[in-house]
Design a protein around this motif. Structure first.
Motif, PDB file in Angstrom:
ATOM      1  N   ASP A  38      -9.412  -5.931  43.940  1.00 38.62           N
ATOM      2  CA  ASP A  38      -9.514  -4.636  43.256  1.00 38.62           C
ATOM      3  C   ASP A  38      -9.289  -4.893  41.770  1.00 38.62           C
ATOM      4  OD1 ASP A  38      -9.652  -2.020  42.552  1.00 38.62           O
ATOM      5  OD2 ASP A  38      -7.777  -1.411  43.509  1.00 38.62           O
ATOM      6  N   VAL A  39     -10.380  -4.982  41.002  1.00 41.17           N
ATOM      7  CA  VAL A  39     -10.323  -5.335  39.582  1.00 41.17           C
ATOM      8  C   VAL A  39     -10.221  -4.066  38.747  1.00 41.17           C
ATOM      9  CG1 VAL A  39     -11.539  -6.500  37.701  1.00 41.17           C
ATOM     10  CG2 VAL A  39     -11.696  -7.387  40.037  1.00 41.17           C
ATOM     11  N   ASN A  40      -9.332  -4.080  37.745  1.00 40.46           N
ATOM     12  CA  ASN A  40      -9.146  -2.921  36.875  1.00 40.46           C
ATOM     13  C   ASN A  40      -9.116  -3.371  35.415  1.00 40.46           C
ATOM     14  OD1 ASN A  40      -8.238  -0.513  38.824  1.00 40.46           O
ATOM     15  ND2 ASN A  40      -7.320  -2.424  39.558  1.00 40.46           N
ATOM     16  N   ALA A  41      -9.653  -2.533  34.535  1.00 40.65           N
ATOM     17  CA  ALA A  41      -9.651  -2.849  33.104  1.00 40.65           C
ATOM     18  C   ALA A  41      -9.532  -1.569  32.291  1.00 40.65           C
ATOM     19  CB  ALA A  41     -10.915  -3.604  32.714  1.00 40.65           C
ATOM     20  N   TRP A  42      -8.665  -1.607  31.268  1.00 42.14           N
ATOM     21  CA  TRP A  42      -8.546  -0.543  30.273  1.00 42.14           C
ATOM     22  C   TRP A  42      -9.039  -1.087  28.936  1.00 42.14           C
ATOM     23  CZ3 TRP A  42      -7.160   4.485  30.970  1.00 42.14           C
ATOM     24  CH2 TRP A  42      -6.517   4.813  32.159  1.00 42.14           C
ATOM     25  N   THR A  43      -9.814  -0.293  28.206  1.00 43.41           N
ATOM     26  CA  THR A  43     -10.244  -0.682  26.863  1.00 43.41           C
ATOM     27  C   THR A  43     -10.077   0.493  25.914  1.00 43.41           C
ATOM     28  OG1 THR A  43     -12.558  -0.045  27.242  1.00 43.41           O
ATOM     29  CG2 THR A  43     -11.939  -2.325  27.771  1.00 43.41           C
ATOM     30  N   GLU A  44      -9.847   0.178  24.655  1.00 53.62           N
ATOM     31  CA  GLU A  44      -9.706   1.206  23.613  1.00 53.62           C
ATOM     32  C   GLU A  44     -10.314   0.670  22.327  1.00 53.62           C
ATOM     33  OE1 GLU A  44      -9.058   4.307  21.196  1.00 53.62           O
ATOM     34  OE2 GLU A  44      -8.475   4.399  23.321  1.00 53.62           O
ATOM     35  N   GLU A  45     -11.244   1.440  21.743  1.00 50.29           N
ATOM     36  CA  GLU A  45     -11.820   1.066  20.460  1.00 50.29           C
ATOM     37  C   GLU A  45     -11.646   2.202  19.468  1.00 50.29           C
ATOM     38  OE1 GLU A  45     -15.820  -0.825  18.376  1.00 50.29           O
ATOM     39  OE2 GLU A  45     -15.939  -0.058  20.430  1.00 50.29           O
ATOM     40  N   LEU A  46     -11.113   1.874  18.297  1.00 43.19           N
ATOM     41  CA  LEU A  46     -10.974   2.808  17.177  1.00 43.19           C
ATOM     42  C   LEU A  46     -11.865   2.322  16.045  1.00 43.19           C
ATOM     43  CD1 LEU A  46      -7.079   3.197  17.163  1.00 43.19           C
ATOM     44  CD2 LEU A  46      -8.739   4.802  18.125  1.00 43.19           C
ATOM     45  N   ARG A  47     -12.572   3.251  15.423  1.00 40.28           N
ATOM     46  CA  ARG A  47     -13.548   2.843  14.403  1.00 40.28           C
ATOM     47  C   ARG A  47     -13.570   3.853  13.263  1.00 40.28           C
ATOM     48  NH1 ARG A  47     -18.788   0.309  13.777  1.00 40.28           N
ATOM     49  NH2 ARG A  47     -20.257   1.700  12.727  1.00 40.28           N
ATOM     50  N   LEU A  48     -13.538   3.353  12.035  1.00 44.50           N
ATOM     51  CA  LEU A  48     -13.720   4.143  10.821  1.00 44.50           C
ATOM     52  C   LEU A  48     -14.950   3.613  10.105  1.00 44.50           C
ATOM     53  CD1 LEU A  48     -10.047   4.205   9.449  1.00 44.50           C
ATOM     54  CD2 LEU A  48     -11.221   6.061  10.622  1.00 44.50           C
ATOM     55  N   SER A  49     -15.747   4.513   9.524  1.00 45.54           N
ATOM     56  CA  SER A  49     -16.946   4.068   8.817  1.00 45.54           C
ATOM     57  C   SER A  49     -17.276   5.018   7.690  1.00 45.54           C
ATOM     58  CB  SER A  49     -18.129   3.971   9.785  1.00 45.54           C
ATOM     59  OG  SER A  49     -18.427   5.229  10.346  1.00 45.54           O
ATOM     60  N   SER A  50     -18.157   4.570   6.815  1.00 48.05           N
ATOM     61  CA  SER A  50     -18.601   5.431   5.716  1.00 48.05           C
ATOM     62  C   SER A  50     -19.286   6.663   6.284  1.00 48.05           C
ATOM     63  CB  SER A  50     -19.554   4.662   4.807  1.00 48.05           C
ATOM     64  OG  SER A  50     -20.582   4.059   5.548  1.00 48.05           O
ATOM     65  N   PRO A  51     -19.209   7.795   5.584  1.00 51.54           N
ATOM     66  CA  PRO A  51     -19.770   9.040   6.129  1.00 51.54           C
ATOM     67  C   PRO A  51     -21.270   8.938   6.372  1.00 51.54           C
ATOM     68  CG  PRO A  51     -19.176   9.308   3.816  1.00 51.54           C
ATOM     69  CD  PRO A  51     -18.612   8.000   4.252  1.00 51.54           C
ATOM     70  N   THR A  52     -21.720   9.633   7.400  1.00 54.47           N
ATOM     71  CA  THR A  52     -23.122   9.585   7.811  1.00 54.47           C
ATOM     72  C   THR A  52     -24.071   9.945   6.676  1.00 54.47           C
ATOM     73  OG1 THR A  52     -22.585  10.074  10.114  1.00 54.47           O
ATOM     74  CG2 THR A  52     -24.812  10.612   9.387  1.00 54.47           C
ATOM     75  N   ALA A  53     -23.713  10.976   5.921  1.00 57.03           N
ATOM     76  CA  ALA A  53     -24.614  11.489   4.891  1.00 57.03           C
ATOM     77  C   ALA A  53     -24.406  10.835   3.533  1.00 57.03           C
ATOM     78  CB  ALA A  53     -24.442  12.998   4.763  1.00 57.03           C
ATOM     79  N   SER A  54     -23.644   9.761   3.477  1.00 57.71           N
ATOM     80  CA  SER A  54     -23.358   9.128   2.190  1.00 57.71           C
ATOM     81  C   SER A  54     -24.635   8.610   1.533  1.00 57.71           C
ATOM     82  CB  SER A  54     -22.376   7.972   2.390  1.00 57.71           C
ATOM     83  OG  SER A  54     -22.215   7.245   1.195  1.00 57.71           O
ATOM     84  N   VAL A  55     -24.733   8.819   0.221  1.00 57.00           N
ATOM     85  CA  VAL A  55     -25.863   8.287  -0.550  1.00 57.00           C
ATOM     86  C   VAL A  55     -25.441   7.057  -1.354  1.00 57.00           C
ATOM     87  CG1 VAL A  55     -27.045  10.495  -0.697  1.00 57.00           C
ATOM     88  CG2 VAL A  55     -25.353   9.895  -2.435  1.00 57.00           C
ATOM     89  N   SER A  56     -24.220   6.588  -1.121  1.00 58.45           N
ATOM     90  CA  SER A  56     -23.722   5.407  -1.813  1.00 58.45           C
ATOM     91  C   SER A  56     -24.484   4.171  -1.344  1.00 58.45           C
ATOM     92  CB  SER A  56     -22.228   5.232  -1.535  1.00 58.45           C
ATOM     93  OG  SER A  56     -21.780   3.963  -1.976  1.00 58.45           O
ATOM     94  N   PRO A  57     -24.699   3.191  -2.235  1.00 59.81           N
ATOM     95  CA  PRO A  57     -25.363   1.948  -1.801  1.00 59.81           C
ATOM     96  C   PRO A  57     -24.477   1.089  -0.895  1.00 59.81           C
ATOM     97  CG  PRO A  57     -24.651   1.770  -4.088  1.00 59.81           C
ATOM     98  CD  PRO A  57     -24.442   3.200  -3.690  1.00 59.81           C
ATOM     99  N   LEU A  58     -23.188   1.423  -0.811  1.00 54.69           N
ATOM    100  CA  LEU A  58     -22.254   0.658   0.014  1.00 54.69           C
ATOM    101  C   LEU A  58     -22.002   1.383   1.337  1.00 54.69           C
ATOM    102  CD1 LEU A  58     -20.271  -1.740   0.305  1.00 54.69           C
ATOM    103  CD2 LEU A  58     -18.506  -0.245  -0.677  1.00 54.69           C
ATOM    104  N   LYS A  59     -22.276   0.710   2.445  1.00 56.55           N
ATOM    105  CA  LYS A  59     -21.959   1.213   3.774  1.00 56.55           C
ATOM    106  C   LYS A  59     -20.904   0.290   4.389  1.00 56.55           C
ATOM    107  CE  LYS A  59     -25.453   4.155   3.528  1.00 56.55           C
ATOM    108  NZ  LYS A  59     -25.259   5.631   3.365  1.00 56.55           N
ATOM    109  N   TRP A  60     -19.917   0.862   5.042  1.00 49.75           N
ATOM    110  CA  TRP A  60     -18.835   0.050   5.570  1.00 49.75           C
ATOM    111  C   TRP A  60     -18.389   0.562   6.939  1.00 49.75           C
ATOM    112  CZ3 TRP A  60     -14.432   2.783   6.640  1.00 49.75           C
ATOM    113  CH2 TRP A  60     -14.280   4.008   5.985  1.00 49.75           C
ATOM    114  N   ALA A  61     -17.746  -0.328   7.694  1.00 50.37           N
ATOM    115  CA  ALA A  61     -17.168   0.033   8.984  1.00 50.37           C
ATOM    116  C   ALA A  61     -16.020  -0.925   9.278  1.00 50.37           C
ATOM    117  CB  ALA A  61     -18.206  -0.031  10.094  1.00 50.37           C
ATOM    118  N   ILE A  62     -14.899  -0.390   9.758  1.00 52.95           N
ATOM    119  CA  ILE A  62     -13.773  -1.204  10.202  1.00 52.95           C
ATOM    120  C   ILE A  62     -13.314  -0.659  11.547  1.00 52.95           C
ATOM    121  CG2 ILE A  62     -12.988  -1.859   7.896  1.00 52.95           C
ATOM    122  CD1 ILE A  62     -10.843   0.314   8.111  1.00 52.95           C
ATOM    123  N   GLY A  63     -12.702  -1.508  12.364  1.00 57.09           N
ATOM    124  CA  GLY A  63     -12.281  -1.031  13.673  1.00 57.09           C
ATOM    125  C   GLY A  63     -11.329  -1.985  14.355  1.00 57.09           C
TER     126      GLY A  63
END
Length: 789
Positions: A408-433
């Motif tokens: 009986d195999v069990n797994a828990w996962t959790e991912e948290l992610r922050l990123s540049s806003p969807t509508a950003s017009v900046s030339p820089l796009k970023w994401a961390i998590g």
């Protein structure tokens, strides 16, 4: 036509006038090429939960959104899917979207490659994207059906449904896959816990090459992203029935509806499928692999406002197979006496899987945020022993029905992610998590030596050797990725990920004579622990040579985690011996182009991949246990091309080609008492070539108002491949033909399909000691679908 435009304009003005500015800010209209309104069109703002439906006048309205540049995907039945940039605020003019018939223009393809929705032509990764229409046309009912459709991908299993998947010579042959599968953003942690059945699927994206920075552990060969249908403000109901030879039955029901329009949505899908199987067991003259399964997919989505959303999902699979390992003892016997075997033990597989997840998303003016919490479990056992010698003799059988909590195999996962806003017009796009996981895998398995055990070299008979393994894995990861547009044509992207894993295992062994209430230990309780970490970078450069061409070059490093070996009878492989992580360096050069007013797509890629400390799975007999060993290096290089075009109105052509040269460059390995020099040996489960050509003609049938029809032909070619490290188990190149024809009218469609028309016999899966399973024979059927939009 002018009258239609004037009337539509007046309706739009009245529509805007009577709306409260506090609730609705902007509106738009969807039309066809003749200016007629298109009702029921879906307008989805990418990377948001905003999904609108046009009314009977083609009108739709946006909620209040942060200002900036958005991308929208617009789709409607019978029309080509388009992508459009929308800048908020719109100003005084209403947004006008014009759709072209699907017989005149190819769909714009949106993929979720770098964990955000983008047009496939703008992503610097080799991707094969399959829409819901493609999934139906190719009759994709399980993930193994992707074989041949995706260039340089191969997939097969020994009959138990746990697929070996290879992309570009990087092969999943252990429980930690080298190609990771995501379903609705949730990583299917191991081969135990993933659900291979495909139903209620909206689209599939296959990313080729290492994707470690954003996707993490075990994405060595690539990522298969599966996305199920999402509900909107309309009620959708469909029911599909399929019936075919070999006792095939398949029924699916799908429902999505708003419980509270604009706020709360329900999605529900149920699947039942069954067949008599392809194999006859000559031992008792019965169907050997008779099987049936039931699955469901239930989701609830709540939109607090245009910024915050919450989605709860639950997937279940109940799988039963009366003879999961339909294998002949040798490849020669499999081909000379096809779909017949002779086994005295029939393992009745019981396989129950559950996947649940909770996703929280926020789209803001400063940043976007998401949290994805998931739980997966799998309980798999065999009611009766599995034949371990694949013969009518009572030599060896495998027993694992020891009750819970074992297996009986069990797994828990959790991912948290922050990123540049969807509508950003900046030339820089970023994401961390960040990513966290915890897995438990208690395994108990017995090898029973029967009355004829002496034929396997056993000095005794009628006894069972029981091995138990309790594994606990836990780990974390942190990642970041930046993309910067140097100009309108040039952009660069870089990323880095840190992974850490700790593995703990306990093993023990027991000898139990038949009929005895107790036995004696062959291996006392032994405990082992180890940990691994990895730092995996990526770098890509993109150049957009005009609006219709994209050139990119990238470097990506892949990582597959290490671990601890199980208990086995192999004296060269002591229990709890740590095997090392596997690393790869992948270099890729690609070209993506759209031509002739979006009537032709051409995506090309060349790759060169080196792998160190290659993890080689070795099946230990008679234990039927797979242990992992590190064995030297591997080099994989090749090329792939995916072309799609409209030849003439209504006639669509698709051609996928892949070439892979994957060889071991060094290493020696002991396998079942034999020494194997790996230098120059070909990689397992890797055809040197895959090729697919599809022609489909569709359009309105003459003299039948509202009735559309299609006819479709598919040709597949698979090059030579090997199934053992010594390259003795070989399948020469072979070809297959599929076809289908059908009609649709209003809410109803029916199609007749045939697969492997020439009844080609080929080995789809084989163990290194020779036990082999054939690919599916010629089969045919009828599919009917009823849809209420």
């Amino acid at each position: 036509m002018k009258t239609i435009k004037i009337v539509t304009g007046i309706v739009v003005l009245l529509f805007n006038y009577f709306l409260s500015p506090a609730q609705i800010k902007y509106s738009g209209v969807v039309r066809d090429e003749k200016g007629k309104p298109v009702g029921g069109a879906t307008i989805h703002l990418l990377n948001t939960e905003v999904s609108l439906v046009s009314n009977d006048y083609g009108l739709f309205q946006f909620p209040i959104l942060p200002g900036g540049m958005y991308s929208a995907e617009i789709s409607s039945i019978g029309f080509a899917r388009v992508e459009k940039k929308i800048k908020f605020p719109l100003g005084t003019d209403s947004l006008i979207i014009v759709l072209s018939p699907s017989v005149k223009q190819l769909d714009a393809v949106v993929v979720t490659a770098e964990k955000q929705e983008s047009n496939i032509q703008n992503v610097p990764v080799s991707i094969t994207a399959l829409s819901s229409r493609d999934i139906q046309a190719y009759r994709l009912w399980a993930s193994s059906d992707l074989k041949g459709i995706v260039s340089n991908l191969y997939s097969a299993n020994p009959g138990d449904g746990r697929n070996v998947i290879s992309i570009r010579g990087i092969t999943s042959t252990s429980y930690d896959p080298a190609v990771v599968t995501y379903i609705d953003g949730v990583p299917q942690f191991t081969l135990d816990t993933y659900i291979p059945q495909l139903f209620d699927v909206d689209h599939i994206d296959v990313l080729k090459g290492p994707q470690g920075t954003l996707y993490g552990r075990n994405a060595m060969g690539g990522v298969i992203n599966i996305f199920t249908r999402q509900p909107d403000d309309q009620t959708h109901v469909s029911f599909e029935i399929s019936s075919g030879n070999y006792g095939l039955e398949r029924y699916s029901f799908n429902l999505s509806t708003p419980l509270i329009k604009g706020k709360l949505y329900l999605g529900a899908a149920v699947l039942y499928e069954a067949s008599d199987g392809y194999y006859i067991n000559d031992f008792n003259n019965s169907n050997f692999d008779r099987q049936h399964r039931t699955a469901d997919n239930i989701s609830l989505k709540y939109l607090l406002n245009p910024k915050w959303s919450f989605a709860l999902n639950m997937k279940n699979l109940w799988n039963r197979n009366n003879g999961a390992f339909a294998l002949s003892p040798t490849t020669e016997l499999a081909l000379s006496n096809p779909f017949h075997l002779d086994q005295n033990a029939i393992g009745q597989m019981v396989d129950n899987s559950l996947n649940g997840s909770l996703q929280i998303r926020y789209n803001g003016s400063k940043m976007d945020f998401s949290s994805l919490t998931a739980y997966q479990s799998n309980y798999r056992y065999y009611k009766n022993p599995v034949d371990g010698d694949f013969s009518p003799l009572d030599i060896i059988s495998i027993v694992n029905n020891y009750g819970k909590p074992w297996n009986d195999v069990n797994a828990w996962t959790e991912e948290l992610r922050l990123s540049s806003p969807t509508a950003s017009v900046s030339p820089l796009k970023w994401a961390i998590g960040s990513y966290l996981f915890l897995q438990t895998a208690p395994n108990k398995q017995g090898v029973h030596f029967g009355a004829d055990a002496s034929l396997a070299g056993s000095p005794d008979s009628n006894y069972t050797v029981i091995s138990t393994t309790q594994i606990k894995n836990k780990g974390l990861a942190f990642y970041g990725q930046l993309e910067y547009a140097l100009s309108k044509k040039f952009s660069v992207a870089g990323g880095l990920r840190y992974d850490y894993q700790q593995s703990h295992a306990e093993v023990s062994g027991m000898y139990v004579p038949d009929g005895a209430s107790a036995g004696f230990p062959t291996q006392g309780d032994t405990t082992g622990e180890t940990s691994y970490h990895a730092l995996t970078p990526m770098l890509s450069i993109s150049y957009r040579a005009g609006e219709n061409a994209h050139i990119y070059a990238s470097y990506r490093q892949g990582y597959r985690t290490g671990g601890l070996t199980q208990l086995s009878s192999d004296p060269s492989q002591p229990p709890l011996y740590p095997y090392q992580p596997e690393f790869s360096n992948n270099y890729e050069l690609g070209w993506k182009g759209n031509y002739f007013e979006n009537r032709f797509h051409a995506n090309l890629a060349a790759f060169y991949n080196t792998v160190t400390d290659v993890q080689v799975p070795t099946l230990i007999l008679p234990d039927a246990i797979t242990v992992i060993k590190n064995a030297g290096g591997l080099t994989s290089k090749g090329f792939e091309a995916e072309l799609e075009g409209l030849v003439v109105k209504g006639l669509q052509m698709t051609y996928h080609f892949g070439y892979t040269d994957a060889k071991y460059t060094s290493g020696n390995l002991s396998s079942n008492g034999d020494a194997v020099n790996l230098d120059g040996k070909r990689q397992l489960f890797t055809p040197d070539m895959t090729s697919m050509f599809v022609l489909e003609y569709s359009g309105a049938l003459p003299k039948l108002i509202g009735v559309n029809g299609f006819i479709r032909g598919e040709w597949y070619y698979f090059g030579k491949q090997y199934f053992d490290l010594s390259n003795n188990q070989v399948q020469p190149s072979y070809q297959m033909l599929n076809t289908s024809v059908g009609i649709s009218y209003s809410f109803f469609s029916i199609s007749v399909w045939m697969r492997n028309i020439t009844n080609t016999k080929y080995i789809a899966y084989a163990y290194d000691f020779g036990a082999s399973r054939l690919g599916d024979p010629y089969n045919y059927g009828v599919t009917m679908k009823f849809r209420i939009r």
